[in-house]
Design a protein around this motif. Structure first.
Motif, short mmCIF file in Angstrom:
data_model
loop_
_atom_site.label_atom_id
_atom_site.label_comp_id
_atom_site.label_asym_id
_atom_site.label_seq_id
_atom_site.Cartn_x
_atom_site.Cartn_y
_atom_site.Cartn_z
N UNK A 267 0.75 -1.31 -0.02
CA UNK A 267 -0.16 0.00 -0.14
C UNK A 267 0.87 1.40 0.10
N UNK A 268 2.28 1.16 -0.09
CA UNK A 268 3.01 2.19 0.17
C UNK A 268 3.14 2.99 -1.17
N UNK A 269 3.21 4.46 -1.20
CA UNK A 269 3.46 5.31 -2.13
C UNK A 269 4.79 5.92 -1.79
N UNK A 270 5.57 5.85 -2.90
CA UNK A 270 7.02 6.58 -2.52
C UNK A 270 7.10 7.64 -3.42
N UNK A 271 7.93 8.68 -3.01
CA UNK A 271 8.20 9.99 -3.90
C UNK A 271 6.97 10.98 -3.57
N UNK A 272 6.09 10.77 -2.84
CA UNK A 272 4.87 11.49 -2.61
C UNK A 272 5.12 12.98 -2.90
N UNK A 273 5.89 13.43 -2.03
CA UNK A 273 6.41 15.00 -2.09
C UNK A 273 6.80 15.26 -3.76
N UNK A 274 7.47 14.56 -4.02
CA UNK A 274 8.09 14.82 -5.71
C UNK A 274 6.81 15.01 -6.51
N UNK A 275 5.68 13.95 -6.46
CA UNK A 275 4.67 13.90 -7.20
C UNK A 275 3.88 15.14 -6.91
N UNK A 276 3.61 15.59 -5.63
CA UNK A 276 3.04 17.04 -5.14
C UNK A 276 3.50 18.13 -5.94
N UNK A 277 4.89 18.04 -5.87
CA UNK A 277 5.60 19.28 -6.14
C UNK A 277 5.69 19.53 -7.62
N UNK A 278 5.62 18.32 -8.47
CA UNK A 278 5.33 18.25 -9.88
C UNK A 278 4.04 18.74 -10.19
#
Length: 368
Positions: free
Chosen positions: A348-359
């Motif tokens: 269920x893990x999402x990795x790199x969430x902050x990067x996707x939000x900043x995108x």
């Protein structure tokens, strides 16, 4: 082209503040000259934690509605009106390219006023059940970043982006350092270790359950890392006088959460969205005790999203004092069950969430 100017608003608990700081850190890593201003609630913990992370914050006098004593809301409405006026002044003076709301009291007036003044807004909804404020703000939001599937129940489907929740960047690096982590807490290798966290302020039911069952835990050869939270630390200090020299590390706050997770064979936690995101990324078996004192009972909904996938165990707040410790002992000794929970929660893990939000933030600014 001028540097990006971004407002990030919200807070109230670590569950809102840590994702906000993670988003800010990711922006600064990619765009070192970006200017970031935080807007929080003036008497909440973001006023300490955000400056400690190196960012400027402005406080609004906003507070939550008192649903039990409706007559007290006259003051709340007056504070809201003042906060809206202050938010308008902040936005006009700072002139942001975008405003990002992470939940908490301050995000309501800040994002509402930003959208009223023609500033694009992004909401980061951390929970599986959207709160009232975010449902209202979503009507004007450019994008809504979510951590769970099926959020079309609450938000316009064409503006939803599945991003997960940002977590503290240093957590994953320490998972392999179990021996180093145990030594940090003064605990022994080769013994089962339970990590107990009730949030930055503490969780009365979890703390009382541990107090009642501590002797049994120790008799079973289990050692403990126990974050009591700020409100319950003095009570725990008095209680722990009888257990000096035994394998229990306790404090109101854990400065090295990376080590705490690395040391733990099992975690006992509230079911806040940020905690769940961390547990998923770190593949930690967990017993979730949802707080009953949150809007729309969203922590129970967060917990059930995992329980239904056999990715966590849930004990209700009402049951905790009677069964939490016995369930923890049974589970931490069952290696096969721990392995199943670990494997399932990892999916269920999402990795790199902050990067996707900043995108998403950058796309909106550049389009504007």
């Amino acid at each position: 082209m001028r540097p990006y100017r971004i407002i990030i608003s919200g807070g109230g608990t670590g569950g809102h503040i840590f994702p906000a700081i993670s988003i800010a850190n990711t922006i600064k890593k990619r765009f070192p000259d970006a200017e970031i201003l935080f807007v929080g609630a003036e008497d909440r913990m973001e006023m300490e934690r955000v400056p400690a992370a190196g960012y400027t914050i402005v406080g609004l006098p906003v507070s939550g509605f008192d649903r039990a004593h409706l007559f007290r809301n006259v003051k709340v409405l007056a504070k809201l009106a003042k906060s809206l006026r202050m938010a308008r002044k902040i936005i006009r003076e700072f002139n942001p390219d975008i405003a990002v709301g992470v939940g908490g009291y301050a995000s309501g007036p800040t994002l509402w006023m930003a959208s009223s003044l023609g500033v694009p807004t992004v909401i980061q909804e951390q929970n599986s059940y959207a709160g009232v404020t975010n449902k209202l703000l979503a009507k004007r939001a450019t994008k809504i970043c979510v951590a769970y599937q099926e959020m079309e129940r609450f938000f316009p489907a064409d503006r939803i982006v599945l991003t997960g929740n940002p977590v503290q960047l240093d957590l994953e690096a320490a998972v392999a350092k179990k021996e180093e982590a145990l030594a940090f807490f003064g605990l022994a290798s080769g013994k089962k270790t339970v990590l107990v966290v009730g949030g930055s302020l503490g969780a009365r039911t979890i703390n009382r359950s541990i107090e009642k069952g501590l002797a049994v835990l120790l008799q079973e050869g289990i050692q403990l890392i126990w974050q009591t939270g700020r409100y319950y630390y003095s009570e725990a200090q008095k209680y722990m006088e009888s257990y000096k020299g035994l394998p229990v590390w306790y404090s109101d706050f854990i400065s090295r959460m990376d080590y705490a997770y690395a040391a733990a064979d099992l975690v006992i936690s509230r079911a806040g969205a940020s905690s769940i995101s961390e547990l998923c990324i770190l593949a930690k078996p967990v017993i979730l005790v949802p707080s009953p004192n949150v809007s729309e009972d969203h922590q129970t909904k967060n917990a059930l999203a995992l329980v239904n996938k056999e990715a966590a165990v849930m004990v209700t707040d009402g049951e905790a004092e009677g069964k939490l410790v016995s369930q923890a002992i049974e589970l931490v000794k069952d290696d096969a069950r721990l392995s199943v929970l670990s494997k399932n929660i990892a999916t269920l893990a999402f990795r790199g969430s902050a990067e996707v939000i900043v995108d998403e933030i950058v796309k909106i600014i550049d389009k504007k």
